[in-house]
Design a protein around this motif. Structure first.
Motif, PDB file in Angstrom:
ATOM      1  N   GLN A  18       0.824  -1.206   0.000  1.00  0.00           N
ATOM      2  CA  GLN A  18       0.000   0.000   0.000  1.00  0.00           C
ATOM      3  C   GLN A  18       0.858   1.257   0.000  1.00  0.00           C
ATOM      4  N   TRP A  21       2.332   1.583  -3.542  1.00  0.00           N
ATOM      5  CA  TRP A  21       1.374   2.030  -4.566  1.00  0.00           C
ATOM      6  C   TRP A  21       1.171   3.537  -4.488  1.00  0.00           C
ATOM      7  N   ASP A  76      -0.579  -4.333  -9.837  1.00  0.00           N
ATOM      8  CA  ASP A  76      -1.336  -3.137  -9.496  1.00  0.00           C
ATOM      9  C   ASP A  76      -2.246  -3.394  -8.304  1.00  0.00           C
ATOM     10  N   ARG A  77      -2.668  -2.310  -7.704  1.00  0.00           N
ATOM     11  CA  ARG A  77      -3.472  -2.355  -6.478  1.00  0.00           C
ATOM     12  C   ARG A  77      -4.780  -3.116  -6.702  1.00  0.00           C
ATOM     13  N   GLU A  78      -5.496  -2.776  -7.769  1.00  0.00           N
ATOM     14  CA  GLU A  78      -6.808  -3.373  -8.002  1.00  0.00           C
ATOM     15  C   GLU A  78      -6.721  -4.888  -8.158  1.00  0.00           C
ATOM     16  N   ALA A  79      -5.769  -5.369  -8.929  1.00  0.00           N
ATOM     17  CA  ALA A  79      -5.611  -6.817  -9.132  1.00  0.00           C
ATOM     18  C   ALA A  79      -5.269  -7.515  -7.820  1.00  0.00           C
ATOM     19  N   THR A  80      -4.396  -6.904  -7.027  1.00  0.00           N
ATOM     20  CA  THR A  80      -3.986  -7.499  -5.757  1.00  0.00           C
ATOM     21  C   THR A  80      -5.140  -7.522  -4.761  1.00  0.00           C
ATOM     22  N   GLU A  81      -5.855  -6.409  -4.642  1.00  0.00           N
ATOM     23  CA  GLU A  81      -6.998  -6.368  -3.725  1.00  0.00           C
ATOM     24  C   GLU A  81      -8.065  -7.378  -4.147  1.00  0.00           C
ATOM     25  N   GLY A  82      -8.282  -7.517  -5.452  1.00  0.00           N
ATOM     26  CA  GLY A  82      -9.245  -8.494  -5.946  1.00  0.00           C
ATOM     27  C   GLY A  82      -8.828  -9.917  -5.601  1.00  0.00           C
ATOM     28  N   LYS A  83      -7.535 -10.209  -5.744  1.00  0.00           N
ATOM     29  CA  LYS A  83      -7.010 -11.544  -5.416  1.00  0.00           C
ATOM     30  C   LYS A  83      -7.172 -11.833  -3.920  1.00  0.00           C
ATOM     31  N   ILE A 121     -22.533   0.313  -7.556  1.00  0.00           N
ATOM     32  CA  ILE A 121     -21.660  -0.696  -8.183  1.00  0.00           C
ATOM     33  C   ILE A 121     -22.497  -1.850  -8.726  1.00  0.00           C
ATOM     34  N   SER A 125     -22.891  -2.915 -12.608  1.00  0.00           N
ATOM     35  CA  SER A 125     -22.569  -4.281 -13.001  1.00  0.00           C
ATOM     36  C   SER A 125     -23.746  -4.935 -13.722  1.00  0.00           C
TER      37      SER A 125
END
Length: 130
Positions: A18, A21, A76-83, A121, A125
């Motif tokens: 964090q 980033w 990237d942050r988004e991919a990591t947080e999603g994982k 959201i 979606s």
């Protein structure tokens, strides 16, 4: 070609990511330590070891600038947080995102502002799936 990161992250390792980033040009291990010790007591050696492990497991990329190693995230942050979120939901909520949301709603952990954000959201979606 860069290898994908290995393994999952501990809360302390995620804290380091964090910080990185949010840093424009990366940080040295010493700068990471200085930032973290502002909020809690932690040794420089502990932070150096965490940074070293993250780099060896391909979560960080190291470069040498003016004799100092600087680190930047390799993901990237988004991919990591999603994982991390997917792992958490899988480990604790039988893979059901609905179960975690219901759990949060039942414990009054979601503010009205967060509820509005979640609704937006979900609506977005839903419209993309039409």
């Amino acid at each position: 070609m860069m290898q994908s990161p290995e393994g999952t992250l501990t809360p302390a390792q995620f804290e380091i990511l964090q910080l990185l980033w949010d840093a424009e040009a990366g940080l040295s291990a010493a700068e990471i330590w200085e930032a973290i010790r502002e909020s809690r007591d932690v040794s420089r050696t502990t932070i150096s070891n965490l940074v070293d492990r993250l780099e060896k497991r391909n979560w960080l990329v190291r470069s040498k600038e003016e004799g100092v190693f600087r680190y930047v995230p390799s993901v990237d942050r988004e991919a990591t947080e999603g994982k991390l979120a997917a792992e958490f939901v899988g480990d604790f909520f039988n893979g059901s995102a609905a179960n975690i949301v219901l759990s949060l709603l039942g414990s009054n952990q979601i503010s009205s502002a967060e509820l509005k954000r979640l609704k937006a959201i979900l609506d977005e979606s839903k419209s993309r799936k039409k």
